[in-house]
Design an enzyme around this catalytic site. Structure first.
Site, PDB file in Angstrom:
ATOM      1  N   HIS A   1       0.662  -1.345  -0.354  1.00 47.71           N
ATOM      2  CA  HIS A   1      -0.032   0.442   0.082  1.00 47.71           C
ATOM      3  C   HIS A   1       0.528   1.282  -0.210  1.00 47.71           C
ATOM      4  O   HIS A   1       1.700   1.244   1.394  1.00 47.71           O
ATOM      5  CB  HIS A   1      -1.184  -0.428   1.354  1.00 47.71           C
ATOM      6  CG  HIS A   1      -1.476   1.021   1.209  1.00 47.71           C
ATOM      7  ND1 HIS A   1      -1.927   1.973   2.536  1.00 47.71           N
ATOM      8  CD2 HIS A   1      -2.585   1.201   0.371  1.00 47.71           C
ATOM      9  CE1 HIS A   1      -2.749   2.946   2.133  1.00 47.71           C
ATOM     10  NE2 HIS A   1      -3.526   2.477   1.172  1.00 47.71           N
TER      11      HIS A   1
ATOM     12  N   ASP B   1      -0.748   6.279  -5.123  1.00 46.24           N
ATOM     13  CA  ASP B   1      -2.014   7.699  -5.916  1.00 46.24           C
ATOM     14  C   ASP B   1      -1.811   7.962  -6.700  1.00 46.24           C
ATOM     15  O   ASP B   1      -0.375   8.430  -6.854  1.00 46.24           O
ATOM     16  CB  ASP B   1      -2.244   7.493  -4.146  1.00 46.24           C
ATOM     17  CG  ASP B   1      -2.829   7.032  -3.431  1.00 46.24           C
ATOM     18  OD1 ASP B   1      -3.796   6.359  -2.938  1.00 46.24           O
ATOM     19  OD2 ASP B   1      -2.150   6.332  -2.448  1.00 46.24           O
TER      20      ASP B   1
ATOM     21  N   HIS C   1      -0.714  11.183  -2.094  1.00 41.42           N
ATOM     22  CA  HIS C   1      -1.810  10.891  -2.078  1.00 41.42           C
ATOM     23  C   HIS C   1      -3.262  11.687  -2.002  1.00 41.42           C
ATOM     24  O   HIS C   1      -4.020  11.988  -2.345  1.00 41.42           O
ATOM     25  CB  HIS C   1      -1.952  10.032  -0.381  1.00 41.42           C
ATOM     26  CG  HIS C   1      -3.118   9.412  -0.247  1.00 41.42           C
ATOM     27  ND1 HIS C   1      -3.769  10.035   1.149  1.00 41.42           N
ATOM     28  CD2 HIS C   1      -3.542   8.211   0.310  1.00 41.42           C
ATOM     29  CE1 HIS C   1      -4.598   9.928   1.121  1.00 41.42           C
ATOM     30  NE2 HIS C   1      -4.846   8.630   0.706  1.00 41.42           N
TER      31      HIS C   1
ATOM     32  N   GLU D   1      -4.852   4.078  -8.414  1.00 42.61           N
ATOM     33  CA  GLU D   1      -6.223   4.744  -7.269  1.00 42.61           C
ATOM     34  C   GLU D   1      -6.044   6.235  -7.849  1.00 42.61           C
ATOM     35  O   GLU D   1      -5.257   7.469  -7.132  1.00 42.61           O
ATOM     36  CB  GLU D   1      -5.876   4.385  -6.136  1.00 42.61           C
ATOM     37  CG  GLU D   1      -7.093   5.086  -5.562  1.00 42.61           C
ATOM     38  CD  GLU D   1      -7.434   5.116  -4.227  1.00 42.61           C
ATOM     39  OE1 GLU D   1      -6.321   4.758  -2.978  1.00 42.61           O
ATOM     40  OE2 GLU D   1      -8.445   6.435  -3.680  1.00 42.61           O
TER      41      GLU D   1
HETATM   42  O1  G3P Z   1      -7.349   1.815  -2.667  1.00 41.30           O
HETATM   43  C1  G3P Z   1      -7.521   1.578  -0.954  1.00 41.30           C
HETATM   44  C2  G3P Z   1      -7.028   2.284  -0.632  1.00 41.30           C
HETATM   45  O2  G3P Z   1      -5.167   2.796  -0.392  1.00 41.30           O
HETATM   46  C3  G3P Z   1      -7.489   3.725  -0.061  1.00 41.30           C
HETATM   47  O3  G3P Z   1      -7.462   4.502   0.890  1.00 41.30           O
HETATM   48  O4  G3P Z   1      -6.397   6.692   1.812  1.00 41.30           O
HETATM   49  O5  G3P Z   1      -4.989   4.723   1.535  1.00 41.30           O
HETATM   50  O6  G3P Z   1      -5.860   6.146  -0.223  1.00 41.30           O
HETATM   51  P1  G3P Z   1      -6.421   5.150   1.164  1.00 41.30           P
HETATM   52 CA    CA Z   2      -4.715   4.147  -2.011  1.00 42.66          CA
END
Ligand code: G3P
Ligand code: CA
Length: 240
Positions: A6, A35, A48, A110
């Site tokens: 992640h 992201d 992000h 994302e």
């Molecule tokens: O895509 C899953 C997760 O990454 C979504 O939440 O805030 O970590 O981008 P965030």
């Molecule tokens: Ca994310």
């Protein structure tokens, strides 16, 4: 089970930077999540937040800076002085790197900004992926914005999409599947709290559910037992 690093190996390195991606790869990750946002001059960069404040030495909104200005920022010191030379990568740079590594990883991109629903930018995104043959089958796009996903699906009938949902305990399986069918999503990505819900087993039988963010081994085991398809973790070292 698919284990997504992640924002890269973000538990141990500054999130969404090349070192976080490289270290995830070195650790053996088979899947990566990152992201993206858009700069003032329409470039896709890997970060992000919509603001640069938390993860760089600058202040303000990404959309107010050009990519050249973004490239001058330090994207590592907030995490540790050791990483003061890390920059915010462009998506192009990450894709170039992906094409050089031997073990091909699944990459979940994302789309953070609603601005992605502007066709011009999404077209550019699809072009970037099509430049590279292997990529198309290794990329999964996700977004909390259904508009972004609809536009992507209109532009490309093949690309893999994940419906990204904030967890809301009132969701029914029917509602989720309906949204998923609108964009022909291959996956549903949602909050780990779905594990406590009544619908988790049924949903896992109908589609591929991935949950974020799992940094605890007991939760990882629970996710496995419920039939979850994949998890997002900041700590690869605890999960593989
Ligand atoms: O895509 C899953 C997760 O990454 C979504 O939440 O805030 O970590 O981008 P965030
Ligand atoms: Ca994310």
């Amino acid at each position: 089970m698919v284990i997504y690093a992640h924002r890269g190996f973000s538990g141990c390195y500054p999130e969404n930077t090349m070192i976080a991606f490289q270290k995830a790869y070195d650790y053996g990750a088979k899947a990566l999540e990152l992201d993206v946002q858009i700069t003032k001059d329409g470039k896709i960069i890997v970060i992000h937040d919509e603001k640069i404040d938390r993860t760089t030495n600058g202040k303000g909104f990404v959309k107010d800076f050009t990519v050249d200005q973004i490239k001058k920022l330090d994207a590592g010191s907030w995490f540790d002085q050791l990483y003061k030379d890390e920059k915010i990568p462009t998506l192009d740079e990450v894709i170039k790197w992906l094409s050089t590594i031997e073990r091909k990883m699944i990459v979940n991109i994302e789309l953070k900004s609603k601005e992605f629903s502007q066709r011009k930018i999404l077209r550019e995104l699809i072009n970037v992926i099509e430049k590279c043959n292997f990529l198309k089958h290794h990329i999964v796009f996700s977004s909390f914005s259904i508009e972004n996903l609809i536009e992507l699906r209109n532009l490309d009938s093949d690309v893999s999409l994940a419906l990204l949902l904030e967890w809301n305990k009132d969701y029914s399986v029917e509602e989720i599947m309906k949204l998923s069918e609108i964009v022909n999503a291959k996956y549903v990505h949602t909050d780990v709290r779905i594990l406590q819900s009544d619908i988790v087993n049924v949903l896992c039988n109908l589609t591929n559910v991935c949950v974020y963010t799992v940094n605890d081994q007991n939760i990882f085991k629970m996710a496995k037992s419920k039939g979850i398809f994949g998890i997002f973790t900041d700590f690869l070292d605890k999960m593989i």
